[in-house]
Design a protein around this motif. Sequence first.
Motif, PDB file in Angstrom:
ATOM      1  N   UNK A  91       4.247   2.854   9.782  1.00 32.27           N
ATOM      2  CA  UNK A  91       4.530   2.781   8.340  1.00 32.27           C
ATOM      3  C   UNK A  91       3.229   2.923   7.545  1.00 32.27           C
ATOM      4  N   UNK A  92       3.070   4.012   6.779  1.00 26.24           N
ATOM      5  CA  UNK A  92       1.825   4.219   6.050  1.00 26.24           C
ATOM      6  C   UNK A  92       1.631   3.266   4.869  1.00 26.24           C
ATOM      7  N   UNK A  93       2.720   2.633   4.415  1.00 26.76           N
ATOM      8  CA  UNK A  93       2.604   1.728   3.272  1.00 26.76           C
ATOM      9  C   UNK A  93       2.660   0.252   3.684  1.00 26.76           C
ATOM     10  N   UNK A  94       2.680  -0.007   4.989  1.00 28.57           N
ATOM     11  CA  UNK A  94       2.751  -1.387   5.501  1.00 28.57           C
ATOM     12  C   UNK A  94       3.900  -2.176   4.882  1.00 28.57           C
ATOM     13  N   UNK A  95       5.034  -1.505   4.725  1.00 25.98           N
ATOM     14  CA  UNK A  95       6.195  -2.131   4.097  1.00 25.98           C
ATOM     15  C   UNK A  95       7.100  -2.847   5.094  1.00 25.98           C
ATOM     16  N   UNK A  96       6.876  -2.656   6.383  1.00 23.39           N
ATOM     17  CA  UNK A  96       7.748  -3.236   7.412  1.00 23.39           C
ATOM     18  C   UNK A  96       7.154  -4.544   7.900  1.00 23.39           C
ATOM     19  N   UNK A  97       8.030  -5.545   8.038  1.00 23.13           N
ATOM     20  CA  UNK A  97       7.566  -6.859   8.494  1.00 23.13           C
ATOM     21  C   UNK A  97       8.647  -7.518   9.356  1.00 23.13           C
ATOM     22  N   UNK A  98       8.236  -8.381  10.289  1.00 20.47           N
ATOM     23  CA  UNK A  98       9.213  -9.089  11.124  1.00 20.47           C
ATOM     24  C   UNK A  98       9.852 -10.227  10.340  1.00 20.47           C
ATOM     25  N   UNK A  99      11.084 -10.518  10.641  1.00 22.59           N
ATOM     26  CA  UNK A  99      11.770 -11.676  10.066  1.00 22.59           C
ATOM     27  C   UNK A  99      12.413 -12.437  11.216  1.00 22.59           C
ATOM     28  N   UNK A 100      13.157 -13.453  10.917  1.00 19.12           N
ATOM     29  CA  UNK A 100      13.769 -14.284  11.956  1.00 19.12           C
ATOM     30  C   UNK A 100      14.805 -13.513  12.779  1.00 19.12           C
ATOM     31  N   UNK A 101      15.471 -12.536  12.167  1.00 24.24           N
ATOM     32  CA  UNK A 101      16.547 -11.836  12.864  1.00 24.24           C
ATOM     33  C   UNK A 101      16.165 -10.437  13.337  1.00 24.24           C
ATOM     34  N   UNK A 102      15.511  -9.667  12.486  1.00 21.73           N
ATOM     35  CA  UNK A 102      15.104  -8.301  12.822  1.00 21.73           C
ATOM     36  C   UNK A 102      14.058  -7.855  11.817  1.00 21.73           C
ATOM     37  N   UNK A 103      13.439  -6.714  12.079  1.00 26.56           N
ATOM     38  CA  UNK A 103      12.446  -6.209  11.139  1.00 26.56           C
ATOM     39  C   UNK A 103      13.112  -5.873   9.812  1.00 26.56           C
ATOM     40  N   UNK A 104      12.344  -5.962   8.748  1.00 24.56           N
ATOM     41  CA  UNK A 104      12.842  -5.642   7.415  1.00 24.56           C
ATOM     42  C   UNK A 104      11.820  -4.768   6.707  1.00 24.56           C
ATOM     43  N   UNK A 105      12.258  -4.159   5.616  1.00 28.01           N
ATOM     44  CA  UNK A 105      11.386  -3.302   4.815  1.00 28.01           C
ATOM     45  C   UNK A 105      11.290  -3.894   3.420  1.00 28.01           C
ATOM     46  N   UNK A 106      10.069  -4.085   2.953  1.00 28.87           N
ATOM     47  CA  UNK A 106       9.839  -4.587   1.603  1.00 28.87           C
ATOM     48  C   UNK A 106      10.111  -3.431   0.636  1.00 28.87           C
ATOM     49  N   UNK A 107      11.158  -3.542  -0.193  1.00 29.03           N
ATOM     50  CA  UNK A 107      11.506  -2.435  -1.086  1.00 29.03           C
ATOM     51  C   UNK A 107      10.432  -2.145  -2.138  1.00 29.03           C
ATOM     52  N   UNK A 108       9.616  -3.120  -2.452  1.00 27.43           N
ATOM     53  CA  UNK A 108       8.555  -2.913  -3.441  1.00 27.43           C
ATOM     54  C   UNK A 108       7.395  -2.108  -2.860  1.00 27.43           C
ATOM     55  N   UNK A 109       7.245  -2.130  -1.544  1.00 28.38           N
ATOM     56  CA  UNK A 109       6.148  -1.415  -0.884  1.00 28.38           C
ATOM     57  C   UNK A 109       6.573  -0.083  -0.290  1.00 28.38           C
ATOM     58  N   UNK A 110       7.845   0.055   0.059  1.00 23.09           N
ATOM     59  CA  UNK A 110       8.325   1.262   0.746  1.00 23.09           C
ATOM     60  C   UNK A 110       8.263   2.484  -0.171  1.00 23.09           C
ATOM     61  N   UNK A 111       7.630   3.524   0.317  1.00 24.33           N
ATOM     62  CA  UNK A 111       7.541   4.795  -0.409  1.00 24.33           C
ATOM     63  C   UNK A 111       8.391   5.872   0.237  1.00 24.33           C
ATOM     64  N   UNK A 112       9.098   5.512   1.312  1.00 26.91           N
ATOM     65  CA  UNK A 112       9.868   6.457   2.122  1.00 26.91           C
ATOM     66  C   UNK A 112       8.963   7.561   2.652  1.00 26.91           C
ATOM     67  N   UNK A 113       7.677   7.262   2.747  1.00 29.05           N
ATOM     68  CA  UNK A 113       6.638   8.156   3.264  1.00 29.05           C
ATOM     69  C   UNK A 113       6.383   9.369   2.374  1.00 29.05           C
ATOM     70  N   UNK A 114       6.936   9.364   1.155  1.00 26.11           N
ATOM     71  CA  UNK A 114       6.706  10.460   0.218  1.00 26.11           C
ATOM     72  C   UNK A 114       5.210  10.542  -0.077  1.00 26.11           C
TER      73      UNK A 114
END
Length: 92
Positions: A19-42
Motif C-alpha cells: 500500500x503506497x499510502x499506508x492506509x491498511x492496518x490490522x484490526x481485531x478481526x481482519x485488516x482494514x483500510x483507512x478511508x481518509x488515507x486510501x488513494x486507491x493507488x491513483x
Amino acid sequence: MALSIVDSCVNCWACLDVCPSNAIYPSATHFKINPKSCTECVGDFTDPQCASICPIEEAILDAKGAPLNPLGSLTGIPPERLEEAMREIQAR
C-alpha cells in the motif's frame, strides 16, 4: 475515494507492504483500510496494489461495493463452472 476489506480477509499480510499510502492496518478481526488515507493507488499505480496481491477472491471492494478480485479471478474458473471443475479435479 476508498477501498474496503471485508470479513473474508485471512490476515495474510500481503496487502500491508504494498500500500503506497499506508492506509491498511490490522484490526481485531481482519485488516482494514483507512478511508481518509486510501488513494486507491491513483497517481502511483494503474491498479490498486492491495487487490492485485490479495489471495482471497472478493475480499477487497471498491467504493461502490464491487469486488476488485471477483470470483474466478484467481483460479480462472468462472463461478458457473466451479462445481463441475471441482468434480473433475476430485475424480483424478
